[in-house]
Enzyme design. Structure first.
Site, PDB file in Angstrom:
ATOM      1  N   SER A   1       0.812  -1.053   0.239  1.00 47.83           N
ATOM      2  CA  SER A   1      -0.103  -0.007  -0.003  1.00 47.83           C
ATOM      3  C   SER A   1       0.928   1.233   0.026  1.00 47.83           C
ATOM      4  CB  SER A   1      -0.935   0.015   1.262  1.00 47.83           C
ATOM      5  OG  SER A   1      -1.812   1.046   1.108  1.00 47.83           O
ATOM      6  N   GLU A   2       0.549   2.449  -0.832  1.00 44.91           N
ATOM      7  CA  GLU A   2       1.566   3.503  -1.038  1.00 44.91           C
ATOM      8  C   GLU A   2       1.431   4.036   0.303  1.00 44.91           C
ATOM      9  OE1 GLU A   2      -1.821   4.399  -4.240  1.00 44.91           O
ATOM     10  OE2 GLU A   2      -1.365   2.598  -2.665  1.00 44.91           O
ATOM     11  N   ASN A   3       0.677   4.055   1.488  1.00 43.70           N
ATOM     12  CA  ASN A   3       0.840   4.912   2.703  1.00 43.70           C
ATOM     13  C   ASN A   3       1.900   4.154   3.598  1.00 43.70           C
ATOM     14  OD1 ASN A   3      -1.035   2.796   2.896  1.00 43.70           O
ATOM     15  ND2 ASN A   3      -1.888   3.585   4.929  1.00 43.70           N
ATOM     16  N   GLY A   4       2.527   2.892   3.034  1.00 34.91           N
ATOM     17  CA  GLY A   4       3.531   2.290   3.862  1.00 34.91           C
ATOM     18  C   GLY A   4       3.426   1.094   4.440  1.00 34.91           C
TER      19      GLY A   4
ATOM     20  N   SER B   1       7.748   3.326   0.119  1.00 33.04           N
ATOM     21  CA  SER B   1       6.583   2.810  -0.592  1.00 33.04           C
ATOM     22  C   SER B   1       6.602   3.174  -2.038  1.00 33.04           C
ATOM     23  CB  SER B   1       5.328   3.288   0.075  1.00 33.04           C
ATOM     24  OG  SER B   1       4.157   2.537  -0.605  1.00 33.04           O
TER      25      SER B   1
END
Length: 221
Positions: A46-49, A88
């Protein structure tokens, strides 16, 4: 008849392979996590880490502290790891993600994708979509075949050319809708091909609801 959202997600899950690192967009793509074949090792990013997401939580089992980039509640695994969003995006931009499964508003027959805004409507921004379609090795779109207006009218979402602001040009490899599955030869001259029909759907129905040009290459499933 047509595929349900779960059936579309299950079809998208067939594109997963053992050992893949995968990013799932919001909406129908999130459901793909519930259909990972048993025994297959897939790492969801996920892009938020976050790396290593579990199945999408059922109602009543949500943890508000665990969310994906779309602020949807998700689940973790014993192997889940957490890191900054900069790390990420380094994974994404560095070409380390094998597959991204995204939603869309429009897809053009050459693989152009529009999935982030409608002019005149307030949006928070493109998010990670532009990076995903540019840096991921394969992009699969899962969406309804047509857009339905409040008055009940329908308009195609598979078009000759997108008329909404683009997320990326010539980036989509496959489109899964409630009516069927299309592949796109985005860098060559093969164009768009219809390779599967949803249960109870005819090619005539697909053609009547599709503006994009495509060839029929149905496979036995």
């Amino acid at each position: 008849m047509a595929w349900t959202r779960d059936q579309m997600a299950a079809r998208a899950a067939r594109e997963l392979q053992d050992g893949f690192y995968v990013n799932l967009g919001i909406g129908i793509p999130t459901l793909v996590s519930n259909f990972i074949p048993e025994g297959m090792s897939v790492q969801l990013q996920s892009e938020n880490g976050m790396l290593g997401m579990g199945p999408f939580p059922y109602e009543g089992e949500e943890d508000p502290d665990l969310i994906n980039a779309g602020k949807q509640t998700i689940t973790e695994l014993p192997t889940t790891s957490y890191f900054s969003s900069s790390d990420s995006f380094a994974m994404i931009r560095g070409g380390h993600i094998d597959l991204s499964i995204l939603g869309a508003m429009q897809v053009a027959e050459n693989g152009d994708l529009a999935n982030w805004m409608i002019p005149g409507k307030m949006v928070k921004g493109m998010g990670g979509a532009m990076d995903l379609v540019a840096g991921v090795r394969k992009v699969v779109v899962v969406m309804e075949h047509v857009a339905r207006a409040k008055d009940g009218s329908e308009s195609p979402k598979l078009l000759k050319a997108c008329d909404l602001p683009l997320t990326g040009t010539q980036v989509v490899d496959m489109v899964i809708t409630d009516l069927g599955v299309f592949t796109i030869d985005k860098k060559g001259h093969g164009g768009m091909s219809l390779i599967e029909l949803a249960d109870g759907v005819t090619e005539e129905e697909v053609r009547s609801k599709t503006e994009a040009q495509y060839r029929v290459a149905l496979k036995n499933t």
